[in-house]
Scaffold this motif. Sequence first.
Motif, PDB file in Angstrom:
ATOM      1  N   UNK A   1      -1.589  10.203  10.568  1.00 16.12           N
ATOM      2  CA  UNK A   1      -0.587   9.374  11.243  1.00 16.12           C
ATOM      3  C   UNK A   1      -1.239   8.056  11.649  1.00 16.12           C
ATOM      4  N   UNK A   2      -0.880   6.947  10.993  1.00 15.00           N
ATOM      5  CA  UNK A   2      -1.517   5.666  11.311  1.00 15.00           C
ATOM      6  C   UNK A   2      -1.218   5.149  12.717  1.00 15.00           C
ATOM      7  N   UNK A   3      -0.234   5.743  13.379  1.00 13.72           N
ATOM      8  CA  UNK A   3       0.094   5.337  14.748  1.00 13.72           C
ATOM      9  C   UNK A   3      -0.724   6.105  15.784  1.00 13.72           C
ATOM     10  N   UNK A   4      -1.451   7.113  15.335  1.00 16.82           N
ATOM     11  CA  UNK A   4      -2.268   7.931  16.232  1.00 16.82           C
ATOM     12  C   UNK A   4      -3.660   8.125  15.651  1.00 16.82           C
ATOM     13  N   UNK A   5      -4.325   7.038  15.344  1.00 19.23           N
ATOM     14  CA  UNK A   5      -5.681   7.127  14.817  1.00 19.23           C
ATOM     15  C   UNK A   5      -6.631   7.609  15.903  1.00 19.23           C
ATOM     16  N   UNK A   6      -7.535   8.495  15.537  1.00 21.15           N
ATOM     17  CA  UNK A   6      -8.572   8.922  16.478  1.00 21.15           C
ATOM     18  C   UNK A   6      -9.570   7.772  16.647  1.00 21.15           C
ATOM     19  N   UNK A   7     -10.445   7.881  17.606  1.00 19.88           N
ATOM     20  CA  UNK A   7     -11.455   6.846  17.806  1.00 19.88           C
ATOM     21  C   UNK A   7     -12.321   6.689  16.556  1.00 19.88           C
ATOM     22  N   UNK A   8     -12.742   7.788  15.961  1.00 24.78           N
ATOM     23  CA  UNK A   8     -13.559   7.723  14.735  1.00 24.78           C
ATOM     24  C   UNK A   8     -12.791   7.039  13.616  1.00 24.78           C
ATOM     25  N   UNK A   9     -11.518   7.369  13.447  1.00 25.41           N
ATOM     26  CA  UNK A   9     -10.702   6.738  12.414  1.00 25.41           C
ATOM     27  C   UNK A   9     -10.554   5.239  12.666  1.00 25.41           C
ATOM     28  N   UNK A  10     -10.363   4.836  13.917  1.00 27.08           N
ATOM     29  CA  UNK A  10     -10.261   3.414  14.231  1.00 27.08           C
ATOM     30  C   UNK A  10     -11.566   2.681  13.912  1.00 27.08           C
ATOM     31  N   UNK A  11     -12.686   3.329  14.164  1.00 24.35           N
ATOM     32  CA  UNK A  11     -13.984   2.715  13.878  1.00 24.35           C
ATOM     33  C   UNK A  11     -14.192   2.494  12.385  1.00 24.35           C
ATOM     34  N   UNK A  12     -13.468   3.243  11.548  1.00 26.29           N
ATOM     35  CA  UNK A  12     -13.621   3.161  10.097  1.00 26.29           C
ATOM     36  C   UNK A  12     -12.475   2.410   9.428  1.00 26.29           C
ATOM     37  N   UNK A  13     -11.688   1.688  10.218  1.00 24.65           N
ATOM     38  CA  UNK A  13     -10.478   1.043   9.725  1.00 24.65           C
ATOM     39  C   UNK A  13     -10.583  -0.476   9.807  1.00 24.65           C
ATOM     40  N   UNK A  14     -10.016  -1.144   8.815  1.00 24.59           N
ATOM     41  CA  UNK A  14      -9.814  -2.588   8.881  1.00 24.59           C
ATOM     42  C   UNK A  14      -8.324  -2.828   8.633  1.00 24.59           C
ATOM     43  N   UNK A  15      -7.738  -3.717   9.424  1.00 29.04           N
ATOM     44  CA  UNK A  15      -6.309  -3.984   9.301  1.00 29.04           C
ATOM     45  C   UNK A  15      -6.034  -5.467   9.158  1.00 29.04           C
ATOM     46  N   UNK A  16      -4.896  -5.782   8.551  1.00 32.55           N
ATOM     47  CA  UNK A  16      -4.449  -7.165   8.351  1.00 32.55           C
ATOM     48  C   UNK A  16      -2.949  -7.222   8.583  1.00 32.55           C
ATOM     49  N   UNK A  17      -2.454  -8.415   8.843  1.00 32.97           N
ATOM     50  CA  UNK A  17      -1.015  -8.642   8.884  1.00 32.97           C
ATOM     51  C   UNK A  17      -0.695  -9.715   7.861  1.00 32.97           C
ATOM     52  N   UNK A  18       0.331  -9.450   7.058  1.00 38.37           N
ATOM     53  CA  UNK A  18       0.775 -10.385   6.032  1.00 38.37           C
ATOM     54  C   UNK A  18       2.218 -10.769   6.331  1.00 38.37           C
ATOM     55  N   UNK A  19       2.556 -12.016   6.085  1.00 33.34           N
ATOM     56  CA  UNK A  19       3.900 -12.505   6.366  1.00 33.34           C
ATOM     57  C   UNK A  19       4.409 -13.260   5.145  1.00 33.34           C
ATOM     58  N   UNK A  20       5.665 -12.999   4.805  1.00 36.53           N
ATOM     59  CA  UNK A  20       6.327 -13.691   3.688  1.00 36.53           C
ATOM     60  C   UNK A  20       5.536 -13.576   2.392  1.00 36.53           C
ATOM     61  N   UNK A  21       5.083 -12.380   2.080  1.00 36.24           N
ATOM     62  CA  UNK A  21       4.342 -12.117   0.841  1.00 36.24           C
ATOM     63  C   UNK A  21       5.096 -11.067   0.031  1.00 36.24           C
ATOM     64  N   UNK A  22       5.292 -11.333  -1.251  1.00 34.44           N
ATOM     65  CA  UNK A  22       5.889 -10.319  -2.120  1.00 34.44           C
ATOM     66  C   UNK A  22       4.812  -9.438  -2.732  1.00 34.44           C
ATOM     67  N   UNK A  23       3.550  -9.889  -2.687  1.00 37.91           N
ATOM     68  CA  UNK A  23       2.425  -9.077  -3.145  1.00 37.91           C
ATOM     69  C   UNK A  23       1.149  -9.604  -2.505  1.00 37.91           C
ATOM     70  N   UNK A  24       0.136  -8.777  -2.506  1.00 42.19           N
ATOM     71  CA  UNK A  24      -1.187  -9.198  -2.049  1.00 42.19           C
ATOM     72  C   UNK A  24      -2.195  -8.792  -3.113  1.00 42.19           C
ATOM     73  N   UNK A  25      -3.210  -9.587  -3.278  1.00 45.22           N
ATOM     74  CA  UNK A  25      -4.258  -9.345  -4.251  1.00 45.22           C
ATOM     75  C   UNK A  25      -5.488  -8.835  -3.523  1.00 45.22           C
ATOM     76  N   UNK A  26      -5.839  -7.571  -3.749  1.00 47.64           N
ATOM     77  CA  UNK A  26      -6.964  -6.937  -3.081  1.00 47.64           C
ATOM     78  C   UNK A  26      -7.806  -6.239  -4.141  1.00 47.64           C
ATOM     79  N   UNK A  27      -9.111  -6.312  -3.992  1.00 43.40           N
ATOM     80  CA  UNK A  27     -10.012  -5.598  -4.900  1.00 43.40           C
ATOM     81  C   UNK A  27     -10.691  -4.476  -4.129  1.00 43.40           C
ATOM     82  N   UNK A  28     -10.567  -3.264  -4.641  1.00 43.58           N
ATOM     83  CA  UNK A  28     -11.209  -2.103  -4.044  1.00 43.58           C
ATOM     84  C   UNK A  28     -12.353  -1.672  -4.944  1.00 43.58           C
ATOM     85  N   UNK A  29     -13.397  -1.144  -4.349  1.00 46.14           N
ATOM     86  CA  UNK A  29     -14.509  -0.703  -5.160  1.00 46.14           C
ATOM     87  C   UNK A  29     -15.361   0.338  -4.472  1.00 46.14           C
ATOM     88  N   UNK A  30     -16.328   0.832  -5.226  1.00 48.39           N
ATOM     89  CA  UNK A  30     -17.342   1.753  -4.737  1.00 48.39           C
ATOM     90  C   UNK A  30     -18.691   1.173  -5.099  1.00 48.39           C
TER      91      UNK A  30
END
Length: 112
Positions: free
Chosen positions: A60-89
């Motif tokens: 549940x993203x509305x109830x992240x534990x402290x550990x989960x919050x420490x491992x999270x990065x968040x953004x807010x996007x406005x007026x976007x029909x898409x976002x370009x993100x690169x994920x990797x390992x």
Amino acid sequence: VCNGCPTKKPQARQTLEIASDIIDAGPFLDEDTTVCESSNNGELKFWATRYASGNNHPSDPHNLTQVQQEETVGFRFKDRSYIDVTFGLVEGNTAYGRNFEFAGKSNLAPCG
């Protein structure tokens, strides 16, 4: 931006790259984040520093534990029909893969 950004880890870790000019607000990181951040020519890069075994995946993203919050990065996007993100390992054994999870909003990244 994190508590000790190591340069080498034995396990594979997730990375995320995004152009800073498409972000309306953020990045949102917990004050005790374990996510490291760097920037180069308008590109932001984030990477995990803590290996997770799967028992800390959020349900549940509305109830992240402290550990989960420490491992999270968040953004807010406005007026976007898409976002370009690169994920990797990177680094270590990538044979088993890693998880990337998405949510519309969370208790770490407020809407508005």
